[in-house]
Design an enzyme around this catalytic site. Sequence first.
Site, PDB file in Angstrom:
ATOM      1  N   LYS A  22     -12.121 -35.838 -34.117  1.00  0.00           N
ATOM      2  CA  LYS A  22     -12.333 -34.476 -33.982  1.00  0.00           C
ATOM      3  C   LYS A  22     -13.388 -34.064 -34.632  1.00  0.00           C
ATOM      4  O   LYS A  22     -14.248 -35.007 -35.598  1.00  0.00           O
ATOM      5  CB  LYS A  22     -11.227 -33.864 -34.809  1.00  0.00           C
ATOM      6  CG  LYS A  22     -10.784 -32.572 -34.485  1.00  0.00           C
ATOM      7  CD  LYS A  22     -10.060 -32.278 -33.117  1.00  0.00           C
ATOM      8  CE  LYS A  22      -9.722 -30.847 -32.700  1.00  0.00           C
ATOM      9  NZ  LYS A  22      -8.743 -30.921 -31.374  1.00  0.00           N
TER      10      LYS A  22
HETATM   11  P1  NAD Z   1      -9.947 -20.246 -28.222  1.00  0.00           P
HETATM   12  O1  NAD Z   1     -11.155 -20.349 -29.214  1.00  0.00           O
HETATM   13  O2  NAD Z   1     -10.509 -20.253 -26.886  1.00  0.00           O
HETATM   14  O3  NAD Z   1      -8.931 -19.447 -28.515  1.00  0.00           O
HETATM   15  C1  NAD Z   1      -8.470 -19.028 -29.789  1.00  0.00           C
HETATM   16  C2  NAD Z   1      -7.696 -17.609 -29.831  1.00  0.00           C
HETATM   17  O4  NAD Z   1      -6.708 -17.447 -30.963  1.00  0.00           O
HETATM   18  C3  NAD Z   1      -8.648 -16.330 -29.734  1.00  0.00           C
HETATM   19  O5  NAD Z   1      -7.915 -15.596 -28.772  1.00  0.00           O
HETATM   20  C4  NAD Z   1      -8.483 -15.969 -31.216  1.00  0.00           C
HETATM   21  O6  NAD Z   1      -8.770 -14.754 -31.128  1.00  0.00           O
HETATM   22  C5  NAD Z   1      -7.110 -16.178 -31.219  1.00  0.00           C
HETATM   23  N1  NAD Z   1      -6.465 -16.253 -32.754  1.00  0.00           N
HETATM   24  C6  NAD Z   1      -7.435 -16.892 -33.820  1.00  0.00           C
HETATM   25  N2  NAD Z   1      -6.527 -16.818 -34.973  1.00  0.00           N
HETATM   26  C7  NAD Z   1      -5.649 -15.783 -34.712  1.00  0.00           C
HETATM   27  C8  NAD Z   1      -4.612 -15.261 -35.673  1.00  0.00           C
HETATM   28  N3  NAD Z   1      -4.584 -15.568 -36.718  1.00  0.00           N
HETATM   29  N4  NAD Z   1      -3.659 -14.588 -34.884  1.00  0.00           N
HETATM   30  C9  NAD Z   1      -3.653 -14.227 -33.564  1.00  0.00           C
HETATM   31  N5  NAD Z   1      -4.701 -14.844 -32.675  1.00  0.00           N
HETATM   32  C10 NAD Z   1      -5.558 -15.572 -33.148  1.00  0.00           C
HETATM   33  O7  NAD Z   1      -9.068 -21.608 -28.905  1.00  0.00           O
HETATM   34  P2  NAD Z   1      -8.393 -22.645 -27.823  1.00  0.00           P
HETATM   35  O8  NAD Z   1      -9.168 -23.472 -27.071  1.00  0.00           O
HETATM   36  O9  NAD Z   1      -7.500 -21.924 -26.939  1.00  0.00           O
HETATM   37  O10 NAD Z   1      -7.506 -23.188 -28.988  1.00  0.00           O
HETATM   38  C11 NAD Z   1      -6.380 -22.735 -29.495  1.00  0.00           C
HETATM   39  C12 NAD Z   1      -5.273 -23.824 -30.207  1.00  0.00           C
HETATM   40  O11 NAD Z   1      -4.979 -24.854 -29.127  1.00  0.00           O
HETATM   41  C13 NAD Z   1      -6.043 -24.497 -31.308  1.00  0.00           C
HETATM   42  O12 NAD Z   1      -5.251 -24.804 -32.324  1.00  0.00           O
HETATM   43  C14 NAD Z   1      -6.553 -25.842 -31.147  1.00  0.00           C
HETATM   44  O13 NAD Z   1      -6.854 -26.824 -31.548  1.00  0.00           O
HETATM   45  C15 NAD Z   1      -5.462 -26.082 -29.675  1.00  0.00           C
HETATM   46  N6  NAD Z   1      -5.726 -26.903 -28.641  1.00  0.00           N
HETATM   47  C16 NAD Z   1      -6.652 -26.553 -27.827  1.00  0.00           C
HETATM   48  C17 NAD Z   1      -7.069 -27.380 -26.634  1.00  0.00           C
HETATM   49  C18 NAD Z   1      -7.763 -27.328 -25.757  1.00  0.00           C
HETATM   50  O14 NAD Z   1      -7.893 -27.701 -24.483  1.00  0.00           O
HETATM   51  N7  NAD Z   1      -8.661 -25.964 -25.720  1.00  0.00           N
HETATM   52  C19 NAD Z   1      -6.246 -28.479 -26.383  1.00  0.00           C
HETATM   53  C20 NAD Z   1      -5.201 -28.911 -27.146  1.00  0.00           C
HETATM   54  C21 NAD Z   1      -5.006 -28.107 -28.361  1.00  0.00           C
END
Ligand code: NAD
Length: 421
Positions: A109
């Site tokens: 990561k």
């Molecule tokens: P992103 O940056 O695209 O979106 C994050 C979203 O969460 C945004 O809408 C933001 O406004 C919102 N957010 C942040 N803090 C918040 C809170 N306290 N309450 C409500 N909303 C909140 O990120 P992403 O890629 O969608 O990732 C989200 C999660 O999924 C992370 O934990 C990431 O590690 C995990 N994840 C992502 C992927 C991927 O392919 N992108 C894969 C596996 C896991």
Amino acid sequence: MKYGNSTMLASARANFDRASVLLSDEFPSDLLQKLRHPKERSEFRLAPQFSDGKIHSIDAFIVRHSDAIGPCKGGIRMSPMVTLDDVTALAMEMTWKCALIGVPFGGGKSGIVADPLKLSPDDKQTLIRSFTRNARGNIHPLIYVPAPDMGTNERDMGHIKDTISYSLGCATTQGSYVTGKPIIMGGIPGRREATGRGVVLSTMEALTTLGGGLKGARIIIQGFGNVGAGAAETFVELGAKVVGVSDVDEAIYDANGLNVAALLAHVRKTNSLRGAGQGQVVSHDALLEMPCDVLAPCATANQITSKNAERIQAKIIAEGANGPTSPDADVILNQRGVYVIPDILCNAGGVFVSYLEYTQETQQEQMSREEVLIRMDKRMKDKFKLVHDTAKSRKLPTREAAMYLALRNVCSALIARGALP
Ligand code: NAD
């Protein structure tokens, strides 16, 4: 190795400790203990010059937790709050996720300590290129292969590939240095929606297992980014009713169902759920406790804790985010009979499709969206069944069952490799 007091790392280690007890008869304790620590933690001090003409000092990290099964795989988190210990926890999670879903990768990561919402597109590009130049020795198809995570996206991955190919003096790279790229640069169709779709598929399996189905199921989604918004779209497409969503600015709820297409259009235009003009605005905390069948935390870590676990009304928690549930909340949810689809299973669709992108690029092949989705859907369903059956036969909570299977695979790889000096 010295650690600070990251809640994420404490949770990741507590989950590891629970699983390693289950394997103590199968593997020696020193082998298991080796996996309690990352293989390598690198820190960088970036100094990009932004469009204000000033040189900015920005910290960045790369952690490689384990490469027992293959090169370390894991996204780049860009956030003003991200720490080296958080990145360590996330790298550890990636090791288990890759081992569980069955792709030939280890866990890694990255973190970049910056607020992506405060950067202009040009400055973000400069920052990503600065990170790539500084981490050039770590990013390699056989060492560490990054991808998007919170705060980074497809465009950023394209800039990483361009920076590396430029430094090589070539039009492109040989092999896959980064996944989640734009399709025109060697990305794969279906990657953008893969994680959200995987969340929906595993939820569908869980609902079927509990004797229901997706049709009409009431879903609350925390986070409306890549994972949350992608999941919302697919939930609606497959007949579920999204009754609540939130992003960092706003949380909204409508028992009759929200118009997800309109929300997506609003967010595309304004970058925020604020002012979407739908449903009732509620507090972020309250949203998690509103009536629903499925709660999908798809934002950030440590959202379901001992403080709110008792009041959560969902019968299924689908962990789109990494580490959204604390270990003490897990105990409460288990006692209450809430079905938890653990993150290392629920959000593994993204890394599975990243693996397809990696193999496609390595072999200079091309895959269609249909091929990608057929392979991903099958893998998610098979692994859901494996975790569910293991939980049942060994009378374990689902997270422990998933961790048990993952850790067993990593230990087997270490044994197969043999001891090195
Ligand atoms: P992103 O940056 O695209 O979106 C994050 C979203 O969460 C945004 O809408 C933001 O406004 C919102 N957010 C942040 N803090 C918040 C809170 N306290 N309450 C409500 N909303 C909140 O990120 P992403 O890629 O969608 O990732 C989200 C999660 O999924 C992370 O934990 C990431 O590690 C995990 N994840 C992502 C992927 C991927 O392919 N992108 C894969 C596996 C896991």
